[in-house]
Design an enzyme around this catalytic site. Structure first.
Site, PDB file in Angstrom:
ATOM      1  N   LYS A 156       0.774  -1.222  -0.060  1.00  0.00           N
ATOM      2  CA  LYS A 156       0.248  -0.232  -0.033  1.00  0.00           C
ATOM      3  C   LYS A 156       0.882   1.309   0.102  1.00  0.00           C
ATOM      4  CE  LYS A 156      -2.438   2.247   3.503  1.00  0.00           C
ATOM      5  NZ  LYS A 156      -1.385   3.043   4.135  1.00  0.00           N
ATOM      6  N   ASN A 157       1.983   1.355   0.921  1.00  0.00           N
ATOM      7  CA  ASN A 157       2.541   2.864   1.044  1.00  0.00           C
ATOM      8  C   ASN A 157       3.460   2.763  -0.206  1.00  0.00           C
ATOM      9  OD1 ASN A 157       1.265   3.032   3.436  1.00  0.00           O
ATOM     10  ND2 ASN A 157       2.791   2.633   4.695  1.00  0.00           N
ATOM     11  N   CYS A 215      -4.784   8.189   8.455  1.00  0.00           N
ATOM     12  CA  CYS A 215      -5.319   7.712   9.749  1.00  0.00           C
ATOM     13  C   CYS A 215      -5.191   8.580  10.749  1.00  0.00           C
ATOM     14  CB  CYS A 215      -4.638   6.369  10.050  1.00  0.00           C
ATOM     15  SG  CYS A 215      -5.135   5.028   9.305  1.00  0.00           S
ATOM     16  N   ARG A 240      -0.158  14.721  12.966  1.00  0.00           N
ATOM     17  CA  ARG A 240       0.831  14.209  11.865  1.00  0.00           C
ATOM     18  C   ARG A 240       1.433  15.188  11.108  1.00  0.00           C
ATOM     19  NH1 ARG A 240      -1.197   8.606   8.995  1.00  0.00           N
ATOM     20  NH2 ARG A 240       1.005   8.661   8.655  1.00  0.00           N
ATOM     21  N   PRO A 241       2.376  16.065  11.595  1.00  0.00           N
ATOM     22  CA  PRO A 241       2.877  17.443  11.116  1.00  0.00           C
ATOM     23  C   PRO A 241       3.675  17.149   9.693  1.00  0.00           C
ATOM     24  CG  PRO A 241       4.416  16.515  12.686  1.00  0.00           C
ATOM     25  CD  PRO A 241       3.165  15.658  12.837  1.00  0.00           C
ATOM     26  N   ASP A 260       3.323  -0.087  12.326  1.00  0.00           N
ATOM     27  CA  ASP A 260       2.143  -0.496  11.922  1.00  0.00           C
ATOM     28  C   ASP A 260       1.777  -1.956  12.113  1.00  0.00           C
ATOM     29  OD1 ASP A 260       1.853   2.099  10.608  1.00  0.00           O
ATOM     30  OD2 ASP A 260       2.519   1.307   8.599  1.00  0.00           O
ATOM     31  N   ARG A 312      -9.320   0.508   3.432  1.00  0.00           N
ATOM     32  CA  ARG A 312      -8.178   1.431   3.060  1.00  0.00           C
ATOM     33  C   ARG A 312      -6.806   0.838   2.530  1.00  0.00           C
ATOM     34  NH1 ARG A 312      -7.436   6.940   6.507  1.00  0.00           N
ATOM     35  NH2 ARG A 312      -6.004   7.050   4.632  1.00  0.00           N
TER      36      ARG A 312
HETATM   37  C1  UD1 Z   1       4.573   6.410   6.902  1.00  0.00           C
HETATM   38  C2  UD1 Z   1       3.631   5.569   6.599  1.00  0.00           C
HETATM   39  C3  UD1 Z   1       2.858   4.959   7.807  1.00  0.00           C
HETATM   40  C4  UD1 Z   1       3.949   4.284   8.749  1.00  0.00           C
HETATM   41  C5  UD1 Z   1       4.991   5.439   9.124  1.00  0.00           C
HETATM   42  C6  UD1 Z   1       6.262   4.877   9.913  1.00  0.00           C
HETATM   43  C7  UD1 Z   1       2.658   6.022   4.289  1.00  0.00           C
HETATM   44  C8  UD1 Z   1       1.620   6.570   3.583  1.00  0.00           C
HETATM   45  N1  UD1 Z   1       2.696   5.788   5.955  1.00  0.00           N
HETATM   46  O1  UD1 Z   1       3.878   7.587   7.531  1.00  0.00           O
HETATM   47  O2  UD1 Z   1       2.052   3.812   7.506  1.00  0.00           O
HETATM   48  O3  UD1 Z   1       3.202   4.068  10.161  1.00  0.00           O
HETATM   49  O4  UD1 Z   1       5.441   5.874   7.743  1.00  0.00           O
HETATM   50  O5  UD1 Z   1       6.556   3.869   9.508  1.00  0.00           O
HETATM   51  O6  UD1 Z   1       3.724   5.628   3.702  1.00  0.00           O
HETATM   52  N2  UD1 Z   1       7.005  13.622  11.695  1.00  0.00           N
HETATM   53  C9  UD1 Z   1       7.343  14.742  11.870  1.00  0.00           C
HETATM   54  N3  UD1 Z   1       7.389  15.745  10.681  1.00  0.00           N
HETATM   55  C10 UD1 Z   1       7.192  15.441   9.543  1.00  0.00           C
HETATM   56  C11 UD1 Z   1       6.964  13.986   9.313  1.00  0.00           C
HETATM   57  C12 UD1 Z   1       6.794  13.147  10.467  1.00  0.00           C
HETATM   58  O7  UD1 Z   1       7.489  15.346  12.862  1.00  0.00           O
HETATM   59  O8  UD1 Z   1       7.200  16.341   8.783  1.00  0.00           O
HETATM   60  C13 UD1 Z   1       7.062  12.679  12.608  1.00  0.00           C
HETATM   61  C14 UD1 Z   1       5.600  12.141  12.837  1.00  0.00           C
HETATM   62  O9  UD1 Z   1       4.683  12.536  13.373  1.00  0.00           O
HETATM   63  C15 UD1 Z   1       6.102  10.587  13.314  1.00  0.00           C
HETATM   64  C16 UD1 Z   1       7.560  10.238  12.787  1.00  0.00           C
HETATM   65  O10 UD1 Z   1       7.860  11.643  12.319  1.00  0.00           O
HETATM   66  O11 UD1 Z   1       6.080  10.659  14.691  1.00  0.00           O
HETATM   67  C17 UD1 Z   1       7.602   9.548  11.696  1.00  0.00           C
HETATM   68  O12 UD1 Z   1       6.603   9.654  10.868  1.00  0.00           O
HETATM   69  P1  UD1 Z   1       6.807   9.470   9.162  1.00  0.00           P
HETATM   70  O13 UD1 Z   1       7.906   8.204   9.013  1.00  0.00           O
HETATM   71  O14 UD1 Z   1       6.878  10.562   8.384  1.00  0.00           O
HETATM   72  O15 UD1 Z   1       5.423   8.633   8.838  1.00  0.00           O
HETATM   73  P2  UD1 Z   1       4.631   8.846   7.600  1.00  0.00           P
HETATM   74  O16 UD1 Z   1       5.361   9.067   6.561  1.00  0.00           O
HETATM   75  O17 UD1 Z   1       3.445  10.073   7.982  1.00  0.00           O
END
Ligand code: UD1
Length: 419
Positions: free
Chosen positions: A25-26, A118, A123-124, A308, A400
């Site tokens: 999916k991702n 989700c 989720r910044p 996940d 989803r």
């Molecule tokens: C992706 C995956 C999700 C998985 C996650 C962690 C997709 C669509 N989703 O989510 O299934 O659970 O990786 O393996 O691929 N963060 C910040 N600032 C940012 C971005 C992230 O502070 O700009 C923080 C997030 O709040 C979180 C951490 O960094 O605490 C990791 O997030 P991230 O690895 O970016 O996850 P996603 O890409 O949102």
């Protein structure tokens, strides 16, 4: 759309049989959006039939992208317009953040509604924005929008993230493929999906070296061409079905998968007492007549234990022998399943970012509520092993990210119906 929004599950059942694992999916979501970096045709294989992909297709169709979805997915973005970047569907999926590379490369300016996803915590997108600014993108928040002003030139440089982010690594890596000169991403995410996306971009003509390491090197190229690409298998779906075998005392073989992406999950499952056998593209977990032992889990960026898979292992520890602690280090609000498991008789307690688990012999069927993708699959598995009838409400979350989930679980001996 969500007319039959509940699963009614009769348990307990031992889940046994073979499952074909779908495409990731991702990885697929990112690749579909990033394919707009080129005007040339793209053909994708092994794209999963899940709702997040349907939403991505709808968003791209509104942009004028032609998508032909049959056995393969053909994407033709030669004639796109940017007037629908505010389309409300963007809020439904986190992956729509990867429209940013297209806005930056194809138009040089535009606006994007902030993406959703989700509800597992705040989720910044600050790391995405910071990384893009480092490459020379003029980007700022404008209420609920990200606003990109016209860009003269993208120039590669060394970018060191202060936190590991899968999403931000993908954003910066994609845009850097078409920047002038060399970009080095330090403290990059190392997930298999990053490697898959880099392989896809390299097939388009990008020069990305070392994806899967914490230092990725990208040598900028002038343009990208089209390609045919097969998406990797979904490691979380594989882990979920193996956990289903473990918690139900069953025996499940997953094929069309990649075992090397699952090392830490397999290690933890082995610790529980399961017998695991595998080849390169299949893995089997046998728990028949074995006693399930609880296991401590700490979620952290790859190659550590994936967040996940946290809710599935919360279920596992709820019904195993002994006490254990699950520590969630990635998302601050990923505990919604805990109250629902407690309704089914689990002995769990949340303390800060930890779940303290005391295993019980049995769960009892109840009415429970799904709140996000991974909590919903865990509640469905709980229903499969609980005594009596479980009704899982708001099941739309499961569609989803899990392809044909009811049919796949029923083929293993589960008794699930939509109501
Ligand atoms: C992706 C995956 C999700 C998985 C996650 C962690 C997709 C669509 N989703 O989510 O299934 O659970 O990786 O393996 O691929 N963060 C910040 N600032 C940012 C971005 C992230 O502070 O700009 C923080 C997030 O709040 C979180 C951490 O960094 O605490 C990791 O997030 P991230 O690895 O970016 O996850 P996603 O890409 O949102």
């Amino acid at each position: 759309m969500y007319y039959m929004n509940k699963f009614r599950i009769l348990g307990p059942k031992k889940l046994k049989g073979k499952i074909k694992i779908s495409g990731s999916k991702n990885s697929a979501l990112a690749i579909i959006f990033i394919s707009l970096l080129t005007e040339k045709p793209i053909t994708l294989k092994n794209v999963p039939y899940i709702q997040d992909i349907d939403i991505a297709i709808k968003i791209l169709t509104k942009l004028g992208v032609k998508i032909d979805r049959r056995e393969f997915m053909k994407i033709d973005s030669s004639k796109i317009c940017n007037k629908f970047f505010s389309c409300s569907l963007i809020k439904y999926i986190r992956a729509s953040i990867w429209l940013l590379p297209a806005i930056i490369i194809r138009w040089g300016s535009g606006e994007l509604l902030l993406p959703g996803g989700c509800s597992i915590g705040n989720r910044p997108v600050d790391l995405h924005i910071w990384g893009l600014k480092e490459l020379g993108v003029k980007i700022k928040f404008n209420r609920n929008y990200l606003k990109i002003d016209s860009i003269n030139k993208l120039i590669g440089k060394t970018i060191c993230f202060n936190k590991i982010s899968v999403g931000a690594t993908i954003t910066v890596m994609s845009v850097a493929t078409l920047a002038y000169g060399i970009t080095i991403i330090k403290n990059a995410a190392r997930d298999p999906e990053i490697i898959d996306i880099a392989n896809f971009l390299n097939k388009l003509g990008a020069k990305i070296i070392n994806a899967g390491e914490s230092k990725i090197i990208i040598v900028g190229v002038k343009y990208l061409k089209g390609c045919i690409y097969s998406i990797m298998s979904d490691r979380i779906e594989t882990g979920t079905f193996l956990t289903a075998a473990a918690v139900s005392g069953g025996d499940v073989l997953c094929y069309n998968t990649c075992v090397s992406n699952l090392k830490i999950v397999l290690k933890k499952l082995q610790f529980t007492g399961a017998k695991i056998t595998y080849g390169q593209d299949w893995v089997r977990l046998n728990m028949i007549d074995k006693c399930l032992r609880s296991v401590n889990i700490n979620t952290a960026p790859y190659p550590s234990f994936p967040t996940d898979m946290q809710s599935q292992f919360t279920l596992l520890n709820s019904v195993s022998n002994g006490s254990s602690i699950i520590t969630e280090n990635i998302f601050e609000n990923r505990f919604m399943h805990v109250a629902e498991f407690i309704k089914m008789g689990a002995r769990l307690k949340i303390k800060n970012n930890k779940i303290i688990c005391h295993g019980v012999k049995k769960l009892i069927g109840n009415k429970v509520n799904a709140t996000d993708l991974r909590s919903s699959i865990s509640l469905v598995l709980a229903g499969c092993i609980a005594d009596g009838i479980t009704v899982v409400k708001n099941i739309h979350h499961i569609y989803r990210g899990y392809e044909s989930i009811k049919n796949k679980l029923n083929s293993l001996g589960a008794v699930i119906e939509c109501i």
